[in-house]
Design an enzyme around this catalytic site. Structure first.
Site, mmCIF file in Angstrom:
data_model
loop_
_atom_site.group_PDB
_atom_site.id
_atom_site.type_symbol
_atom_site.label_atom_id
_atom_site.label_comp_id
_atom_site.label_asym_id
_atom_site.label_seq_id
_atom_site.Cartn_x
_atom_site.Cartn_y
_atom_site.Cartn_z
ATOM 1 N N ARG A 1 11.326 -1.149 11.434
ATOM 2 C CA ARG A 1 10.271 -0.729 12.096
ATOM 3 C C ARG A 1 9.817 -2.133 12.976
ATOM 4 O O ARG A 1 10.262 -3.031 13.388
ATOM 5 C CB ARG A 1 8.973 -0.645 10.836
ATOM 6 C CG ARG A 1 8.428 0.609 10.394
ATOM 7 C CD ARG A 1 7.686 0.251 9.530
ATOM 8 N NE ARG A 1 6.111 -0.350 9.865
ATOM 9 C CZ ARG A 1 5.048 -0.341 9.339
ATOM 10 N NH1 ARG A 1 4.621 -0.126 8.370
ATOM 11 N NH2 ARG A 1 4.022 -0.897 9.612
ATOM 12 N N ARG B 1 -0.952 -9.238 13.111
ATOM 13 C CA ARG B 1 -1.215 -7.976 12.018
ATOM 14 C C ARG B 1 -2.146 -8.620 10.942
ATOM 15 O O ARG B 1 -2.484 -8.077 10.833
ATOM 16 C CB ARG B 1 0.055 -6.988 11.451
ATOM 17 C CG ARG B 1 0.647 -6.248 13.193
ATOM 18 C CD ARG B 1 1.843 -5.583 12.136
ATOM 19 N NE ARG B 1 2.043 -5.105 10.951
ATOM 20 C CZ ARG B 1 3.241 -5.200 10.045
ATOM 21 N NH1 ARG B 1 4.226 -5.664 10.884
ATOM 22 N NH2 ARG B 1 2.930 -3.797 9.287
ATOM 23 N N ARG C 1 11.972 -5.456 5.326
ATOM 24 C CA ARG C 1 11.443 -3.982 4.348
ATOM 25 C C ARG C 1 12.175 -3.035 5.183
ATOM 26 O O ARG C 1 13.163 -3.341 6.857
ATOM 27 C CB ARG C 1 10.561 -3.305 4.897
ATOM 28 C CG ARG C 1 9.829 -2.351 4.854
ATOM 29 C CD ARG C 1 8.642 -1.907 4.954
ATOM 30 N NE ARG C 1 8.030 -2.323 5.937
ATOM 31 C CZ ARG C 1 6.479 -2.296 6.668
ATOM 32 N NH1 ARG C 1 5.705 -2.098 5.298
ATOM 33 N NH2 ARG C 1 6.095 -3.012 7.398
ATOM 34 N N LYS D 1 0.983 -1.291 -0.189
ATOM 35 C CA LYS D 1 0.183 0.508 -0.160
ATOM 36 C C LYS D 1 0.906 1.159 -0.242
ATOM 37 O O LYS D 1 0.545 2.513 -0.693
ATOM 38 C CB LYS D 1 -0.907 -0.004 1.131
ATOM 39 C CG LYS D 1 -1.889 -0.894 0.980
ATOM 40 C CD LYS D 1 -2.636 -0.843 2.968
ATOM 41 C CE LYS D 1 -2.029 -0.935 3.895
ATOM 42 N NZ LYS D 1 -1.428 -2.288 4.228
HETATM 43 P P1 AP5 Z 1 5.289 -1.530 1.747
HETATM 44 O O1 AP5 Z 1 4.501 -0.273 0.569
HETATM 45 O O2 AP5 Z 1 5.509 -1.248 3.210
HETATM 46 O O3 AP5 Z 1 3.515 -2.426 2.223
HETATM 47 P P2 AP5 Z 1 2.258 -2.213 3.252
HETATM 48 O O4 AP5 Z 1 1.226 -2.339 2.230
HETATM 49 O O5 AP5 Z 1 2.300 -0.039 3.222
HETATM 50 O O6 AP5 Z 1 2.467 -2.529 4.674
HETATM 51 P P3 AP5 Z 1 2.265 -1.684 6.239
HETATM 52 O O7 AP5 Z 1 2.872 -2.797 6.762
HETATM 53 O O8 AP5 Z 1 3.388 -0.258 6.164
HETATM 54 O O9 AP5 Z 1 1.041 -2.079 6.918
HETATM 55 P P4 AP5 Z 1 0.626 -2.160 7.877
HETATM 56 O O10 AP5 Z 1 -1.083 -2.015 7.190
HETATM 57 O O11 AP5 Z 1 0.412 -3.583 8.682
HETATM 58 O O12 AP5 Z 1 0.729 -0.965 8.332
HETATM 59 P P5 AP5 Z 1 0.559 0.880 8.845
HETATM 60 O O13 AP5 Z 1 1.834 1.644 8.759
HETATM 61 O O14 AP5 Z 1 -0.296 1.527 8.037
HETATM 62 O O15 AP5 Z 1 5.694 -2.626 1.082
HETATM 63 C C1 AP5 Z 1 6.179 -3.737 2.334
HETATM 64 C C2 AP5 Z 1 7.705 -4.259 1.870
HETATM 65 O O16 AP5 Z 1 7.055 -5.026 0.336
HETATM 66 C C3 AP5 Z 1 8.455 -3.822 1.881
HETATM 67 O O17 AP5 Z 1 9.634 -3.207 1.822
HETATM 68 C C4 AP5 Z 1 8.350 -3.087 0.022
HETATM 69 O O18 AP5 Z 1 9.347 -2.416 -1.020
HETATM 70 C C5 AP5 Z 1 8.218 -4.328 -0.226
HETATM 71 N N1 AP5 Z 1 7.745 -4.303 -1.669
HETATM 72 C C6 AP5 Z 1 5.767 -3.283 -1.498
HETATM 73 N N2 AP5 Z 1 5.635 -3.459 -2.575
HETATM 74 C C7 AP5 Z 1 6.876 -4.984 -3.907
HETATM 75 C C8 AP5 Z 1 6.799 -6.123 -5.163
HETATM 76 N N3 AP5 Z 1 5.131 -5.575 -5.856
HETATM 77 N N4 AP5 Z 1 7.485 -7.034 -4.726
HETATM 78 C C9 AP5 Z 1 8.753 -6.824 -3.955
HETATM 79 N N5 AP5 Z 1 8.730 -6.278 -3.036
HETATM 80 C C10 AP5 Z 1 7.521 -5.434 -3.190
HETATM 81 O O19 AP5 Z 1 0.599 0.002 10.434
HETATM 82 C C11 AP5 Z 1 0.987 -0.148 11.218
HETATM 83 C C12 AP5 Z 1 -0.075 0.026 12.507
HETATM 84 O O20 AP5 Z 1 -0.182 0.820 12.916
HETATM 85 C C13 AP5 Z 1 -1.327 -0.424 12.749
HETATM 86 O O21 AP5 Z 1 -0.522 -2.041 12.811
HETATM 87 C C14 AP5 Z 1 -1.757 -0.507 14.013
HETATM 88 O O22 AP5 Z 1 -1.062 -0.595 14.642
HETATM 89 C C15 AP5 Z 1 -1.884 0.849 13.579
HETATM 90 N N6 AP5 Z 1 -2.369 1.789 12.427
HETATM 91 C C16 AP5 Z 1 -2.368 2.438 11.317
HETATM 92 N N7 AP5 Z 1 -3.647 2.106 11.137
HETATM 93 C C17 AP5 Z 1 -4.440 2.397 11.521
HETATM 94 C C18 AP5 Z 1 -6.211 2.629 11.945
HETATM 95 N N8 AP5 Z 1 -6.348 2.964 10.721
HETATM 96 N N9 AP5 Z 1 -6.684 2.370 12.492
HETATM 97 C C19 AP5 Z 1 -6.097 1.343 13.504
HETATM 98 N N10 AP5 Z 1 -4.631 1.520 13.835
HETATM 99 C C20 AP5 Z 1 -3.946 1.838 13.277
#
Ligand code: AP5
Length: 221
Positions: free
Chosen positions: A163, A174, A130, A16
């Site tokens: 992270r 997660r 990552r 994402k």
């Molecule tokens: P990346 O693009 O970083 O993936 P992502 O989907 O953004 O993953 P996140 O881990 O950031 O998502 P998340 O939803 O768990 O975390 P968030 O920060 O939102 O890609 C991942 C890796 O893959 C990278 O190394 C990239 O280079 C690689 N990659 C990407 N595309 C690729 C491809 N096609 N091929 C190969 N490699 C690839 O949330 C963190 C925490 O915050 C949550 O657990 C929660 O506690 C809290 N939180 C955030 N938002 C909320 C909410 N709305 N409500 C409640 N709690 C929340």
């Protein structure tokens, strides 16, 4: 031209943030990532950050009341008036309901939800590899897209970090949370005719061309 307003939904590590960053640059609209916002609050040791940290470290969702008000304030920002990408919000039905009310208040009646799908085991490998730039937030995959200089960002030269929640046990938690709390949103938005699904196990470029085609058709077609 219609303003591009996107909501990105998908399990942890599906890409994402990577796709949101590219779309943001391509369409000149802000990427609003609640995870990044919360990590910044933790870094600032704010009241919200202190409350959120324990949930994030366990891989759980931060309570709706905290995240909803943070996001609502962010949507009032001037830059969000030209369109936006919500990366990681909403994540529960309560957040989606609150967003609908906020959109109505802001006069927003057109948006699209893109769901990214990928197989779980490939994501564990991705997330363990990552690294993120501590300054500009650029995301790296150390296996497939490592930085040119070890540990340093290609764009700004700052150091990369891993992270706290990118450990295998936390990643699995997660996933569980995603399946129970967030996955129901796909049906929620499909029923409203707002959902598009993209397979996210190809290359970053091929996924982006699928996403761009969806955006062009929905907003500029
Ligand atoms: P990346 O693009 O970083 O993936 P992502 O989907 O953004 O993953 P996140 O881990 O950031 O998502 P998340 O939803 O768990 O975390 P968030 O920060 O939102 O890609 C991942 C890796 O893959 C990278 O190394 C990239 O280079 C690689 N990659 C990407 N595309 C690729 C491809 N096609 N091929 C190969 N490699 C690839 O949330 C963190 C925490 O915050 C949550 O657990 C929660 O506690 C809290 N939180 C955030 N938002 C909320 C909410 N709305 N409500 C409640 N709690 C929340």
């Amino acid at each position: 031209m219609t303003r591009v307003r996107l909501l990105l939904i998908g399990p942890p590590g599906v890409g994402k943030g990577t796709q949101a960053g590219i779309i943001s640059r391509k369409f000149g609209i802000p990427q609003i990532a609640t995870g990044d916002m919360l990590r910044q609050e933790v870094k600032n040791a704010s009241d919200l950050g202190t409350k959120a940290k324990a949930y994030m470290d366990r891989g759980e969702l931060v309570p709706d009341s905290l995240v909803i008000s943070m996001l609502e304030q962010r949507l009032q920002g001037k830059d969000a008036g030209k369109g936006f990408i919500l990366d990681g919000f909403p994540r529960t039905v309560a957040q989606a309901d609150a967003l609908e009310i906020k959109f109505r208040e802001l006069g927003i009646d057109r948006f699209l939800v893109i769901e990214f799908k990928v197989n779980e085991e490939s994501i564990i490998t991705r997330l363990s590899a990552r690294r993120v730039c501590s300054k500009c937030g650029k995301i790296y995959n150390m296996l497939t897209e490592p930085p040119l200089k070890d540990g340093l960002c290609n764009e700004c030269g700052s150091s990369l970090y891993q992270r706290d929640d990118d450990k295998e046990t936390t990643i699995r938690e997660r996933f569980k949370v995603y399946n129970s709390k967030t996955a129901p949103l796909t049906e929620y938005y499909a029923n409203k005719g707002l959902l598009k699904t993209v397979r996210a196990d190809g290359s970053i470029e091929s996924i982006n061309s699928d996403v761009t085609a969806i955006i062009e058709k929905a907003f500029h077609g």
